[in-house]
Design a protein around this motif. Structure first.
Motif, mmCIF file in Angstrom:
data_model
loop_
_atom_site.group_PDB
_atom_site.id
_atom_site.type_symbol
_atom_site.label_atom_id
_atom_site.label_comp_id
_atom_site.label_asym_id
_atom_site.label_seq_id
_atom_site.Cartn_x
_atom_site.Cartn_y
_atom_site.Cartn_z
ATOM 1 N N GLY A 187 0.822 -1.206 0.000
ATOM 2 C CA GLY A 187 0.000 0.000 0.000
ATOM 3 C C GLY A 187 0.855 1.254 0.000
ATOM 4 N N SER A 188 0.246 2.355 0.357
ATOM 5 C CA SER A 188 0.978 3.618 0.388
ATOM 6 C C SER A 188 1.042 4.143 1.819
ATOM 7 C CB SER A 188 0.329 4.650 -0.536
ATOM 8 O OG SER A 188 -1.011 4.846 -0.181
ATOM 9 N N ASN A 189 1.909 5.105 2.024
ATOM 10 C CA ASN A 189 2.067 5.722 3.334
ATOM 11 C C ASN A 189 0.724 6.314 3.754
ATOM 12 O OD1 ASN A 189 2.602 7.546 5.448
ATOM 13 N ND2 ASN A 189 4.703 7.787 4.768
ATOM 14 N N PRO A 190 0.177 5.901 4.906
ATOM 15 C CA PRO A 190 -1.152 6.372 5.320
ATOM 16 C C PRO A 190 -1.269 7.895 5.432
ATOM 17 C CG PRO A 190 -0.421 4.581 6.723
ATOM 18 C CD PRO A 190 0.744 4.947 5.841
ATOM 19 N N GLY A 191 -0.177 8.583 5.657
ATOM 20 C CA GLY A 191 -0.233 10.024 5.786
ATOM 21 C C GLY A 191 -0.259 10.762 4.473
ATOM 22 N N PHE A 192 0.151 10.089 3.382
ATOM 23 C CA PHE A 192 0.283 10.794 2.107
ATOM 24 C C PHE A 192 -0.553 10.204 0.983
ATOM 25 C CE2 PHE A 192 4.160 11.491 4.534
ATOM 26 C CZ PHE A 192 4.154 12.866 4.600
ATOM 27 N N HIS A 193 -0.739 8.902 0.944
ATOM 28 C CA HIS A 193 -1.558 8.218 -0.067
ATOM 29 C C HIS A 193 -1.148 8.553 -1.501
ATOM 30 C CE1 HIS A 193 -4.230 6.929 3.100
ATOM 31 N NE2 HIS A 193 -4.389 8.171 3.483
ATOM 32 N N ILE A 194 0.148 8.664 -1.738
ATOM 33 C CA ILE A 194 0.573 9.035 -3.089
ATOM 34 C C ILE A 194 1.169 7.843 -3.819
ATOM 35 C CG2 ILE A 194 2.087 10.538 -4.440
ATOM 36 C CD1 ILE A 194 1.834 12.597 -2.165
ATOM 37 N N ASP A 195 2.382 7.470 -3.466
ATOM 38 C CA ASP A 195 3.092 6.427 -4.190
ATOM 39 C C ASP A 195 2.938 5.069 -3.510
ATOM 40 O OD1 ASP A 195 4.167 8.217 -6.096
ATOM 41 O OD2 ASP A 195 5.667 8.859 -4.635
ATOM 42 N N PRO A 196 2.807 4.019 -4.305
ATOM 43 C CA PRO A 196 2.718 2.679 -3.721
ATOM 44 C C PRO A 196 4.082 2.204 -3.213
ATOM 45 C CG PRO A 196 2.668 2.538 -6.107
ATOM 46 C CD PRO A 196 2.661 4.000 -5.760
ATOM 47 N N TYR A 197 4.056 1.513 -2.095
ATOM 48 C CA TYR A 197 5.264 0.943 -1.505
ATOM 49 C C TYR A 197 5.245 -0.575 -1.652
ATOM 50 C CZ TYR A 197 6.712 5.215 0.945
ATOM 51 O OH TYR A 197 7.149 6.479 1.252
ATOM 52 N N TYR A 198 6.443 -1.145 -1.627
ATOM 53 C CA TYR A 198 6.606 -2.590 -1.697
ATOM 54 C C TYR A 198 7.625 -3.030 -0.657
ATOM 55 C CZ TYR A 198 4.189 -2.311 -6.143
ATOM 56 O OH TYR A 198 3.246 -2.086 -7.103
ATOM 57 N N LEU A 199 7.373 -4.183 -0.052
ATOM 58 C CA LEU A 199 8.353 -4.822 0.805
ATOM 59 C C LEU A 199 9.175 -5.740 -0.085
ATOM 60 C CD1 LEU A 199 9.591 -5.675 3.548
ATOM 61 C CD2 LEU A 199 7.764 -7.393 3.694
ATOM 62 N N VAL A 200 10.491 -5.550 -0.080
ATOM 63 C CA VAL A 200 11.385 -6.343 -0.911
ATOM 64 C C VAL A 200 12.275 -7.180 0.000
ATOM 65 C CG1 VAL A 200 13.205 -6.273 -2.657
ATOM 66 C CG2 VAL A 200 11.359 -4.585 -2.705
ATOM 67 N N ILE A 201 12.313 -8.483 -0.256
ATOM 68 C CA ILE A 201 13.097 -9.408 0.554
ATOM 69 C C ILE A 201 14.116 -10.088 -0.345
ATOM 70 C CG2 ILE A 201 13.012 -11.396 2.091
ATOM 71 C CD1 ILE A 201 10.025 -10.700 2.534
ATOM 72 N N ASP A 202 15.390 -9.988 0.015
ATOM 73 C CA ASP A 202 16.469 -10.612 -0.751
ATOM 74 C C ASP A 202 16.973 -11.858 -0.041
ATOM 75 O OD1 ASP A 202 16.585 -8.768 -2.850
ATOM 76 O OD2 ASP A 202 17.893 -7.424 -1.723
ATOM 77 N N PHE A 203 17.117 -12.923 -0.829
ATOM 78 C CA PHE A 203 17.664 -14.192 -0.346
ATOM 79 C C PHE A 203 18.953 -14.486 -1.108
ATOM 80 C CE2 PHE A 203 13.055 -14.424 -0.021
ATOM 81 C CZ PHE A 203 12.855 -14.868 1.270
#
Length: 112
Positions: free
Chosen positions: A82-98
């Protein structure tokens, strides 16, 4: 006036954190601005996604990633949060490296 602004910032930051909950995480796989995953990500990264953890253990915590990439000898899983609840602009992603053996190296949040 300064005091009110400081209180507003503190309250806003405190309300942006939510403890990780697997059921809520799995039910919210969209990229909407009200996705609770964004608020869970800090707890998830600090207390659950530990360096050296196996890829199978991460799968059992988070379920299927939206994207799976191989970059050099690394495996990268990406989850919409989702996006930062305070701004609602850009989508965020959780990235996990293995690493190449399937053990967690690091996690990060990316904006797309």
């Amino acid at each position: 006036m300064k005091y009110l602004l400081i209180m507003f910032i503190v309250v806003t930051c405190m309300s942006c954190k939510q403890d990780y909950n697997k059921d809520i995480w799995i039910k919210n796989q969209n990229q909407s601005s009200d996705n609770p995953r964004f608020e869970m990500t800090k707890d998830l990264r600090e207390n659950y996604l530990l360096k050296g953890m196996s890829i199978d253990t991460v799968f059992s915590l988070l379920d299927e990633p939206k994207y799976i990439d191989t970059i050099e000898s690394r495996i990268q899983w990406t989850y919409p949060i989702g996006s930062n609840p305070g701004f609602h602009i850009d989508p965020y992603y959780l990235v996990i490296d293995f690493d190449s053996t399937g053990h967690l190296i690091e996690t990060d949040m990316h904006v797309h």
